[in-house]
Write a protein that holds these residues in place. Structure first.
Motif, short mmCIF file in Angstrom:
data_model
loop_
_atom_site.label_atom_id
_atom_site.label_comp_id
_atom_site.label_asym_id
_atom_site.label_seq_id
_atom_site.Cartn_x
_atom_site.Cartn_y
_atom_site.Cartn_z
N VAL A 1 -14.59 13.00 -20.15
CA VAL A 1 -13.72 12.03 -20.72
C VAL A 1 -12.45 12.63 -21.40
CG1 VAL A 1 -12.77 9.76 -21.46
CG2 VAL A 1 -14.95 10.03 -20.00
N ALA A 2 -12.93 13.52 -22.48
CA ALA A 2 -12.07 14.03 -23.13
C ALA A 2 -11.08 15.07 -22.63
CB ALA A 2 -12.78 14.58 -24.35
N LEU A 3 -11.76 15.76 -21.72
CA LEU A 3 -11.03 16.70 -20.77
C LEU A 3 -10.21 16.41 -19.57
CD1 LEU A 3 -10.83 19.83 -20.33
CD2 LEU A 3 -12.56 19.77 -18.72
N ALA A 4 -10.57 15.06 -19.21
CA ALA A 4 -9.60 14.51 -18.33
C ALA A 4 -8.28 13.94 -18.99
CB ALA A 4 -10.45 13.24 -17.82
N PHE A 5 -8.49 13.49 -20.24
CA PHE A 5 -7.39 12.88 -20.89
C PHE A 5 -6.37 14.20 -21.18
CE2 PHE A 5 -9.35 8.90 -21.30
CZ PHE A 5 -8.28 7.87 -21.08
N LEU A 6 -7.01 15.15 -21.89
CA LEU A 6 -6.25 16.66 -21.77
C LEU A 6 -5.62 16.93 -20.84
CD1 LEU A 6 -9.00 18.38 -24.34
CD2 LEU A 6 -6.68 17.63 -24.94
N GLU A 7 -6.24 16.97 -19.82
CA GLU A 7 -5.45 17.65 -18.50
C GLU A 7 -4.51 16.62 -17.98
OE1 GLU A 7 -8.97 18.12 -16.02
OE2 GLU A 7 -9.28 20.07 -16.76
#
Length: 372
Positions: free
Chosen positions: A36-42
């Motif tokens: 989820v963190a990576l998705a928001f960063l992207e």
């Protein structure tokens, strides 16, 4: 030391420019939270994650997918050691627009282990959720809190066969006394997830805070991952896919998993859209494919067909195996409200299995002691 270190706060309070929306993710080094963190960063957000120790923060920030974001100031970690302490997340939430609370205490699944379900599972999961909401209520910038609940908050796992679809309107009927004295640690955990959700909505009704609340109810989560335990060896949910794929001695009688799954990539899409869509406010969303009931024992035939060269390496499924609980979900309202379509179980299983095969999953599982 309990709570967040002031030095850490001082170092990160300025790392999110005003023009960027910011996300706080509790337990950011977990399986779901990492993706989820990576998705928001992207998606262009700035992310602040909470972890329990500095060692865990350092290890997580050193993962290849996150190094560039940390170096650019778009990602940081802070320490919150005791999530049920009063004001546990107060400082971590400073300057944050959205709060995604993922932390939950799991039981000890090992056979013969004695544990106090009330102290070790119910109280941490209920009070931890309420603690997160209390901190959010003190943070005037926080617009929305999204909690990672579970399909178990909606479905009673002690019922072997459900006759109706599980939806975001469904509730596990089990109460606190049942959770304290549950006949199995899984049922203590599933009850705690229902009770935590119930406490969260009670808090919203009684205090009427300035932010919106959303419950996310994922089913069993599988998929390619960027975290520390990609193949589920350390009790991550990918174990129920990797085990049948890589271990001829996999024991379907004693391992959990099923009956509904959700692709981690779809899960991440739902989280980003829940944050961005006002229509999501005040709702509970089941995550997964509608009208399908599937267990790890069913994965074997899918793997045999897709990877015929590996068919002789797959475990056998006992002819007398009885999988429970059996239920299906209706995620049509989730798809409508969030404008998405969940992948089929077959697509998730095949994609993830191929990814594991190509990235060393088989070798990793060879060294695992039989403990399932």
């Amino acid at each position: 030391m309990h709570g967040i270190r002031q030095d850490d706060i001082n170092n990160i309070l300025d790392f999110i420019p005003d023009m960027h929306l910011s996300i706080l993710i509790s337990g950011v080094n977990g399986f779901i939270a990492t993706e989820v963190a990576l998705a928001f960063l992207e998606a262009g957000y700035h992310v602040r994650g909470t972890v329990r120790t500095q060692a865990k923060a350092d290890a997580w920030l050193a993962l290849p997918s996150f190094v560039p974001y940390a170096a650019s100031g778009k990602l940081g970690c802070v320490l919150v050691g005791d999530i049920v302490a009063e004001g546990a997340f107060d400082q971590a939430l400073e300057g944050i627009d959205y709060f995604i609370h993922t932390i939950a205490q799991l039981p000890d699944w090992r056979s013969g282990v004695s544990q106090d379900y009330e102290k070790s599972i119910l109280i941490p999961n209920i009070n931890g959720t309420v603690s997160a909401l209390r901190s959010a209520a003190k943070s005037p910038k926080c617009k929305k809190v999204v909690t990672v609940s579970s399909i178990a908050a909606a479905a009673d796992f002690s019922v072997h066969n459900h006759t109706e679809h599980i939806t975001g309107e469904s509730w596990n009927p089990r109460d606190y006394e049942y959770g304290k004295n549950a006949p199995h640690p899984l049922l203590a955990y599933t009850t705690s997830k229902k009770l935590a959700d119930e406490a969260a909505w009670k808090f919203m009704k009684e205090t009427k805070p300035h932010f919106a609340l959303v419950n996310m109810l994922p089913c069993f989560v599988y998929g390619p991952t960027h975290g520390h335990d990609p193949f589920g060896i350390n009790n991550g949910s990918n174990q129920w896919l990797a085990g049948p794929l890589f271990r001829a001695d996999w024991n379907f009688q004693t391992t959990s998993g099923g009956p509904v799954l959700v692709d981690i990539r779809d899960l991440c899409t739902t989280f980003v859209r829940v944050v961005e869509k006002d229509e999501a406010n005040g709702r509970r969303f089941v995550l997964g494919c509608s009208n399908v009931s599937i267990f790890p024992s069913d994965f074997v035939s899918i793997f045999a067909k897709e990877f015929p060269g590996r068919a002789h390496l797959l475990p056998s499924v006992p002819v007398d195996l009885v999988n429970t609980p059996v239920f299906t979900i209706d995620s049509s309202e989730t798809e409508r409200a969030l404008g998405m379509k969940f992948r089929s179980p077959e697509e998730t299983l095949i994609d993830t299995a191929r990814w594991m095969i190509d990235n060393g999953g088989e070798q990793a599982w060879k060294g695992v002691e039989t403990r399932y």
